[in-house]
Write a protein that holds these residues in place. Structure first.
Motif, PDB file in Angstrom:
ATOM      1  N   LEU A 219       0.666  -1.435   0.232  1.00  0.00           N
ATOM      2  CA  LEU A 219      -0.204   0.020  -0.333  1.00  0.00           C
ATOM      3  C   LEU A 219       0.889   1.465  -0.311  1.00  0.00           C
ATOM      4  O   LEU A 219       1.563   2.163   0.989  1.00  0.00           O
ATOM      5  CB  LEU A 219      -0.594   0.001   1.010  1.00  0.00           C
ATOM      6  CG  LEU A 219      -2.244  -1.307   1.683  1.00  0.00           C
ATOM      7  CD1 LEU A 219      -2.561  -1.286   2.296  1.00  0.00           C
ATOM      8  CD2 LEU A 219      -2.377  -1.685   0.095  1.00  0.00           C
ATOM      9  N   THR A 221       1.548   5.195  -0.173  1.00  0.00           N
ATOM     10  CA  THR A 221       1.238   6.600   0.919  1.00  0.00           C
ATOM     11  C   THR A 221       2.041   7.465   1.130  1.00  0.00           C
ATOM     12  O   THR A 221       2.798   7.762   0.356  1.00  0.00           O
ATOM     13  CB  THR A 221       2.304   5.870   2.554  1.00  0.00           C
ATOM     14  OG1 THR A 221       1.643   6.627   3.760  1.00  0.00           O
ATOM     15  CG2 THR A 221       3.355   6.043   2.318  1.00  0.00           C
ATOM     16  N   LEU A 265      -8.914   0.175   0.997  1.00  0.00           N
ATOM     17  CA  LEU A 265      -8.134   1.303   0.895  1.00  0.00           C
ATOM     18  C   LEU A 265      -8.933   2.614   0.826  1.00  0.00           C
ATOM     19  O   LEU A 265      -8.225   3.851   2.099  1.00  0.00           O
ATOM     20  CB  LEU A 265      -7.507   1.285  -0.550  1.00  0.00           C
ATOM     21  CG  LEU A 265      -6.330   0.430  -0.553  1.00  0.00           C
ATOM     22  CD1 LEU A 265      -6.228   0.662  -2.746  1.00  0.00           C
ATOM     23  CD2 LEU A 265      -5.307   0.172  -0.012  1.00  0.00           C
ATOM     24  N   ASN A 271      -3.530   6.334   1.862  1.00  0.00           N
ATOM     25  CA  ASN A 271      -3.095   5.716   0.911  1.00  0.00           C
ATOM     26  C   ASN A 271      -3.144   6.591   0.057  1.00  0.00           C
ATOM     27  O   ASN A 271      -4.149   7.454  -1.044  1.00  0.00           O
ATOM     28  CB  ASN A 271      -4.225   4.331   1.336  1.00  0.00           C
ATOM     29  CG  ASN A 271      -3.819   3.343   0.140  1.00  0.00           C
ATOM     30  OD1 ASN A 271      -4.745   3.740  -1.319  1.00  0.00           O
ATOM     31  ND2 ASN A 271      -2.806   2.864  -0.540  1.00  0.00           N
TER      32      ASN A 271
END
Length: 280
Positions: A219, A221, A265, A271
């Motif tokens: 994920l 960032t 998400l 994110n």
């Protein structure tokens, strides 16, 4: 034919630093049980093997910093408590081991070490692949995964990856160790020279058709200095939607998400999208 681990019983002792390894007898027992529970490995593709093994870790407790046990960086083999990265490292190592004709403890341990460390060589704290984008690039060079983010429509991640270097005090093995600190800065400088791609959130739904079970996801960032905040394994359900199998810090255990990845998400403010690596 069902696979079996041929463990060397003389290696089973409670907690050891011999041979620079840390594990407990129960860890090898749990691994043996995981292999015994799998169907005929010759009938499984790599992605199906990853899914089958990943599911054996469901409900395993989430535990932070399981690798931070000693300054000399022993190889930690912990099956009883996992964070998001050690979860997928163990699954990938076990899946690749399961592709071999002869399966044993030493093969698994060797594969785990290869995956976890830069160039497959454990040489102190800074040889560990701390940044997951470097983890992907290094394991791609080893022929274990392929970064498919660009193929999915990814774009460049325009930011400096230097969180460890700029937050030295947060890391005990950097805080008072100048040699380690300089090596981390060098690793960050090397990473800065390589392009990193991520797939923005708004492109993930369309890309689901090209994602598959067993893909490794990170994920991405917007947190300054960080590349990713979490990792896991993708699971494609019959409805064509993609879900996340991961060690969840929120739920404190390994779980399969109940909502598609796209919806999962949306609950993470920092994110910006995902990075995807496919085991090969």
């Amino acid at each position: 034919m069902r696979m079996k681990f041929s463990f060397i019983l003389s290696l089973l002792y409670c907690l050891t630093l011999q041979s620079q390894r840390v594990y407990q007898p129960k860890d090898s027992i749990l691994l043996s049980q995981k292999i015994a529970a799998l169907p005929d490995y010759k009938s499984l593709t790599l992605e199906k093997t990853i899914l089958a093994i990943g599911k054996t870790y469901l409900e395993t407790p989430y535990v932070e910093q399981t690798l931070e046990v000693a300054a000399d960086e022993p190889l930690v083999i912990n099956q009883q408590g996992l964070d998001c990265t050690t979860f997928l490292e163990n699954v990938l190592a076990l899946a690749h081991t399961a592709q071999q004709d002869t399966i044993n403890w030493e093969q698994f341990v060797s594969t785990l070490e290869t995956i976890r460390y830069r160039n497959g060589i454990r040489d102190g704290y800074t040889s560990r692949l701390h940044y997951f984008t470097e983890w992907i690039k290094d394991n791609q060079r080893k022929g274990l995964v392929k970064d498919i983010t660009n193929e999915l429509g990814g774009i460049s991640l325009e930011k400096s990856i230097n969180f460890m270097g700029t937050h030295r005090d947060l890391y005990p093995h950097l805080k008072d160790n100048d040699a380690n600190y300089q090596k981390i800065l060098a690793a960050e400088s090397q990473l800065a020279m390589e392009e990193i791609c991520y797939l923005p959130q708004n492109k993930i739904r369309k890309a689901e058709a090209n994602l598959q079970t067993g893909d490794i996801v990170a994920l991405a960032t917007n947190i300054k200095g960080l590349d990713v905040t979490h990792t896991g394994i993708l699971v494609k359900k019959p409805n064509g939607r993609i879900y996340l199998l991961h060690a969840s810090s929120k739920q404190k255990k390994v779980v399969l998400s109940t909502v598609p990845l796209v919806d999962y998400l949306k609950s993470i403010k920092s994110n910006i999208g995902i990075i995807v690596a496919r085991p090969v």
